[in-house]
Design a protein around this motif. Sequence first.
Motif, PDB file in Angstrom:
ATOM      1  N   UNK A  28      36.375  35.834  49.923  1.00  0.00           N
ATOM      2  CA  UNK A  28      37.540  35.200  49.311  1.00  0.00           C
ATOM      3  C   UNK A  28      38.615  36.208  48.964  1.00  0.00           C
ATOM      4  N   UNK A  29      39.651  35.703  48.325  1.00  0.00           N
ATOM      5  CA  UNK A  29      40.800  36.544  48.010  1.00  0.00           C
ATOM      6  C   UNK A  29      40.613  37.351  46.732  1.00  0.00           C
ATOM      7  N   UNK A  30      39.693  36.947  45.873  1.00  0.00           N
ATOM      8  CA  UNK A  30      39.439  37.668  44.627  1.00  0.00           C
ATOM      9  C   UNK A  30      38.089  38.346  44.738  1.00  0.00           C
ATOM     10  N   UNK A  31      37.961  39.494  44.099  1.00  0.00           N
ATOM     11  CA  UNK A  31      36.750  40.279  44.269  1.00  0.00           C
ATOM     12  C   UNK A  31      36.078  40.602  42.932  1.00  0.00           C
ATOM     13  N   UNK A  32      35.102  41.474  42.978  1.00  0.00           N
ATOM     14  CA  UNK A  32      34.372  41.847  41.772  1.00  0.00           C
ATOM     15  C   UNK A  32      35.222  42.540  40.736  1.00  0.00           C
ATOM     16  N   UNK A  33      36.273  43.199  41.169  1.00  0.00           N
ATOM     17  CA  UNK A  33      37.200  43.825  40.216  1.00  0.00           C
ATOM     18  C   UNK A  33      37.892  42.742  39.401  1.00  0.00           C
ATOM     19  N   UNK A  34      38.299  41.662  40.056  1.00  0.00           N
ATOM     20  CA  UNK A  34      38.908  40.528  39.341  1.00  0.00           C
ATOM     21  C   UNK A  34      37.907  39.907  38.370  1.00  0.00           C
ATOM     22  N   UNK A  35      36.643  39.794  38.793  1.00  0.00           N
ATOM     23  CA  UNK A  35      35.590  39.273  37.907  1.00  0.00           C
ATOM     24  C   UNK A  35      35.470  40.171  36.681  1.00  0.00           C
ATOM     25  N   UNK A  36      35.475  41.477  36.899  1.00  0.00           N
ATOM     26  CA  UNK A  36      35.346  42.434  35.787  1.00  0.00           C
ATOM     27  C   UNK A  36      36.530  42.347  34.821  1.00  0.00           C
ATOM     28  N   UNK A  37      37.727  42.178  35.353  1.00  0.00           N
ATOM     29  CA  UNK A  37      38.909  42.035  34.476  1.00  0.00           C
ATOM     30  C   UNK A  37      38.757  40.801  33.578  1.00  0.00           C
ATOM     31  N   UNK A  38      38.337  39.708  34.174  1.00  0.00           N
ATOM     32  CA  UNK A  38      38.148  38.473  33.413  1.00  0.00           C
ATOM     33  C   UNK A  38      37.062  38.650  32.350  1.00  0.00           C
ATOM     34  N   UNK A  56      25.320  37.703  28.589  1.00  0.00           N
ATOM     35  CA  UNK A  56      25.342  38.974  27.860  1.00  0.00           C
ATOM     36  C   UNK A  56      25.804  40.134  28.734  1.00  0.00           C
ATOM     37  N   UNK A  57      25.620  40.002  30.042  1.00  0.00           N
ATOM     38  CA  UNK A  57      26.004  41.053  30.984  1.00  0.00           C
ATOM     39  C   UNK A  57      26.324  40.419  32.324  1.00  0.00           C
ATOM     40  N   UNK A  58      27.348  40.954  32.977  1.00  0.00           N
ATOM     41  CA  UNK A  58      27.703  40.543  34.334  1.00  0.00           C
ATOM     42  C   UNK A  58      27.368  41.715  35.250  1.00  0.00           C
ATOM     43  N   UNK A  59      26.531  41.463  36.257  1.00  0.00           N
ATOM     44  CA  UNK A  59      26.354  42.468  37.305  1.00  0.00           C
ATOM     45  C   UNK A  59      27.099  41.941  38.515  1.00  0.00           C
ATOM     46  N   UNK A  60      28.009  42.759  39.047  1.00  0.00           N
ATOM     47  CA  UNK A  60      28.900  42.261  40.094  1.00  0.00           C
ATOM     48  C   UNK A  60      29.071  43.273  41.212  1.00  0.00           C
ATOM     49  N   UNK A  61      28.978  42.776  42.429  1.00  0.00           N
ATOM     50  CA  UNK A  61      29.373  43.563  43.588  1.00  0.00           C
ATOM     51  C   UNK A  61      30.899  43.591  43.586  1.00  0.00           C
ATOM     52  N   UNK A  62      31.475  44.653  44.092  1.00  0.00           N
ATOM     53  CA  UNK A  62      32.932  44.753  44.136  1.00  0.00           C
ATOM     54  C   UNK A  62      33.486  43.901  45.268  1.00  0.00           C
ATOM     55  N   UNK A  63      32.847  43.943  46.426  1.00  0.00           N
ATOM     56  CA  UNK A  63      33.317  43.181  47.584  1.00  0.00           C
ATOM     57  C   UNK A  63      32.698  41.790  47.556  1.00  0.00           C
ATOM     58  N   UNK A 109      32.851  40.772  27.632  1.00  0.00           N
ATOM     59  CA  UNK A 109      31.565  40.844  28.314  1.00  0.00           C
ATOM     60  C   UNK A 109      31.439  42.156  29.083  1.00  0.00           C
ATOM     61  N   UNK A 110      30.345  42.868  28.913  1.00  0.00           N
ATOM     62  CA  UNK A 110      30.151  44.086  29.694  1.00  0.00           C
ATOM     63  C   UNK A 110      29.833  43.764  31.147  1.00  0.00           C
ATOM     64  N   UNK A 111      30.271  44.663  32.026  1.00  0.00           N
ATOM     65  CA  UNK A 111      30.065  44.504  33.462  1.00  0.00           C
ATOM     66  C   UNK A 111      29.401  45.768  33.998  1.00  0.00           C
ATOM     67  N   UNK A 112      28.412  45.573  34.847  1.00  0.00           N
ATOM     68  CA  UNK A 112      27.815  46.666  35.601  1.00  0.00           C
ATOM     69  C   UNK A 112      28.090  46.382  37.065  1.00  0.00           C
ATOM     70  N   UNK A 113      28.880  47.262  37.708  1.00  0.00           N
ATOM     71  CA  UNK A 113      29.112  47.102  39.134  1.00  0.00           C
ATOM     72  C   UNK A 113      27.858  47.530  39.885  1.00  0.00           C
ATOM     73  N   UNK A 114      27.463  46.756  40.872  1.00  0.00           N
ATOM     74  CA  UNK A 114      26.377  47.093  41.794  1.00  0.00           C
ATOM     75  C   UNK A 114      27.005  47.034  43.177  1.00  0.00           C
TER      76      UNK A 114
END
Length: 152
Positions: A76-86, A66-73, A92-97
């Motif tokens: 690996x080569x892909x980061x939390x921004x890539x997770x948020x785009x997906x 229901x929600x993704x909480x993701x660190x930006x850093x 799916x809503x994303x809350x960056x932490x």
Amino acid sequence: MFFGLVRDEKKAAARARAIRTVLVVEDEPLVAFDNERALSHAGYRIASTVDDYGQAIRVMDEGDVDLVIADVSLHGTRNGIDVARYARERGLPVLFVTGHCPIHASRLAVGCLAKPYHPRDLIGSIAVVDRMLRGRRATRLPPGLSLFTEAM
């Protein structure tokens, strides 16, 4: 009798949530553990706690998030921004932490909770996002939380 009513009210409130299951994307083990513990104690189900993009994608593809909480850093080569785009592509809503909220985060996430944060502020931030997802106004924001209306 009174305690039974309180317990029933808590159960009803949990059922009314828009956010029940959370995916934690964090590559710092202690922060991931603290997040998972705080969320579990608050009554959320943890879909998984992962530390990289590939694992996050697999969990999102399995559904029941229901929600993704993701660190930006992330490692690996892909980061939390890539997770948020997906996640955005799947609705799916994303809350960056994170310690450093990206300037373009407002197009990808519902908000950003600045590190370091107290576990109660994480829970409070998720409660605010939950209210907004249910079409209600955000009340007082926990310290360190920035909301983005563009992503809602």
